[in-house]
Enzyme design. Structure first.
Site, short mmCIF file in Angstrom:
data_model
loop_
_atom_site.label_atom_id
_atom_site.label_comp_id
_atom_site.label_asym_id
_atom_site.label_seq_id
_atom_site.Cartn_x
_atom_site.Cartn_y
_atom_site.Cartn_z
CG ASP A 56 -1.89 1.10 1.30
OD1 ASP A 56 -2.07 1.77 0.26
OD2 ASP A 56 -2.46 1.31 2.38
CG ASP A 99 -2.63 3.63 -3.18
OD1 ASP A 99 -3.82 3.30 -3.35
OD2 ASP A 99 -2.17 4.00 -2.09
CD GLU A 100 -5.31 -0.80 -0.50
OE1 GLU A 100 -5.81 -1.64 0.22
OE2 GLU A 100 -5.85 0.30 -0.76
MG LIG Z 1 -2.38 3.93 0.09
#
Ligand SMILES: [Mg+2]
Length: 389
Positions: A15, A109-110
């Protein structure tokens, strides 16, 4: 592989830290060290991401811009550059691909990475975690937090424990030792309302949840009671479903006034489903995951998704699935006032060859798409009742 089998899995949850805000601070040195808010600054704007400097003022993503400005009048508002973030996201996912082909993107983003097979190549889980963080930093200049464990549940909780720039590895007896004292709210599926109900029953921690009497859990979770007890024990058999987050298509809209009328919500879903379906077809794709996004007037945001077989590409099926998801959500949230609704699809793959149109309605939709392309959306709206927004 199930949790009961001999070979233990090795799952990472990666993350990025304050992703959009970190990208802006990376690209614009004058923003570094300052409270940066990415999002709309207008009356109904929302914070999409807050830099760590801004978080010190209690600002969080999904907070109304007006509230954020009240907490930190000096905060720098930056307009989101989604296509830029998508580009950076592709670089990050390319790095993930160096470690395993089994990557399940959750957002730009993960992601979950199944590293089980990679262990032999790269060594211990800790080395892998360090290496992933290093490679992301080398390629993008950005910090990622990494959690590693035997399943998604543990990995996801772990990645959050050391943030920012964290690395947390949990296997064996470390799982219970780490999870037990944490609040029940770290468990996926336990939102603020459920946490409050559990609190009323004296169930505050993961350990309380694991050892609570069946009757209490059944009262709160119904048929999911046993599943929740498993989660509280750190057990989770869900596989990694590889698909990339940039391989998703979605449309969302903020109502100009908050809405509580289900009929208005359904009309909005119809509008959004039509936009998404026409983009799926334009790209010659089909989708195996359908999602809705719901934001309430108090800015709590929910997403609900369902995996579907066979894959969908037509508007009618997409709309039916989206309406089902919203209907179930409304049962849990009766009378909710909505600020925003979204429809999305993921798990995209190439559609079966065209020319093999499955039926007449699909042929018709393709024809309508081309008219929309030529004359614009408005040309095609006449048949559907319009709402006030
Ligand atoms: Mg994040």
């Amino acid at each position: 592989m199930t949790a009961g089998s001999d070979q233990q899995r090795c799952i990472a949850h990666v993350d990025m830290d304050a992703f959009y805000a970190s990208v802006e601070q990376r690209d614009r040195p004058e923003l570094r060290g300052l409270p940066v808010l990415v999002g709309g600054s207008g009356n109904r704007g929302v914070v999409a991401a807050a830099s760590y400097e801004a978080r010190q003022f209690g600002i969080r993503s999904a907070m109304p811009a007006t509230e954020a400005r009240r907490r930190c009048p000096d905060a720098m508002f930056v307009k989101p550059r989604m296509s830029h973030y998508k580009k950076v996201s592709r670089e990050i996912f390319r790095v993930f691909g160096e470690f395993t082909p089994e990557v399940e993107g959750l957002s730009l983003d993960e992601a979950f990475l199944d590293l089980t097979a990679s262990l032999k190549l790269f060594g211990a889980a800790t080395d892998l975690g360090i290496r992933i963080k290093e490679r992301v930093k080398e390629e993008t200049g950005l910090n990622a937090s990494v959690g590693i464990g035997p399943n998604k549940l543990v990995a996801k909780i772990a990645s959050d424990l050391d943030k920012p720039d964290g690395l947390c590895i949990l296997f064996g007896s470390k799982i219970a030792a780490t999870l037990d004292p944490l609040s029940v709210s770290v468990i996926g599926g336990i939102g603020p309302k459920t946490a409050q109900r559990l609190d009323g029953l004296g169930i505050l921690t993961v350990s309380d949840l694991r050892s609570a009497p069946d009757k209490q859990l059944e009262r709160v979770f119904g048929r999911y009671a046993a599943r929740m007890r498993q989660k509280a024990s750190g057990v989770d058999d869900r596989p990694i479903c590889s698909h990339r987050p940039d391989q998703s298509i979605s449309a969302e809209e903020t109502f100009s006034h908050d809405q509580s009328d289900p009929a208005v919500m359904r009309r909005k879903l119809a509008d959004l489903a039509q936009r998404v379906a026409s983009r799926i077809r334009a790209k010659g794709l089909q989708a195996s995951v359908v999602t809705i996004k719901v934001r309430k007037s108090d800015f709590q945001t929910y997403s609900r998704q369902r995996r579907v077989t066979p894959a969908v590409r037509d508007e009618a099926t997409l709309l039916r699935l989206a309406v089902d998801l919203l209907t179930v959500w409304l049962v849990d949230n009766p009378g909710a006032r909505l600020r925003l609704l979204g429809v999305g699809v993921a798990g995209l793959s190439d559609a079966a060859q065209l020319g093999l149109f499955s039926d007449r309605s699909e042929r018709l939709e393709c024809a309508l798409d081309s008219i929309r392309d030529r004359f614009g959306e408005a040309a095609m709206r006449s048949g559907r009742p319009r709402e006030q927004d």
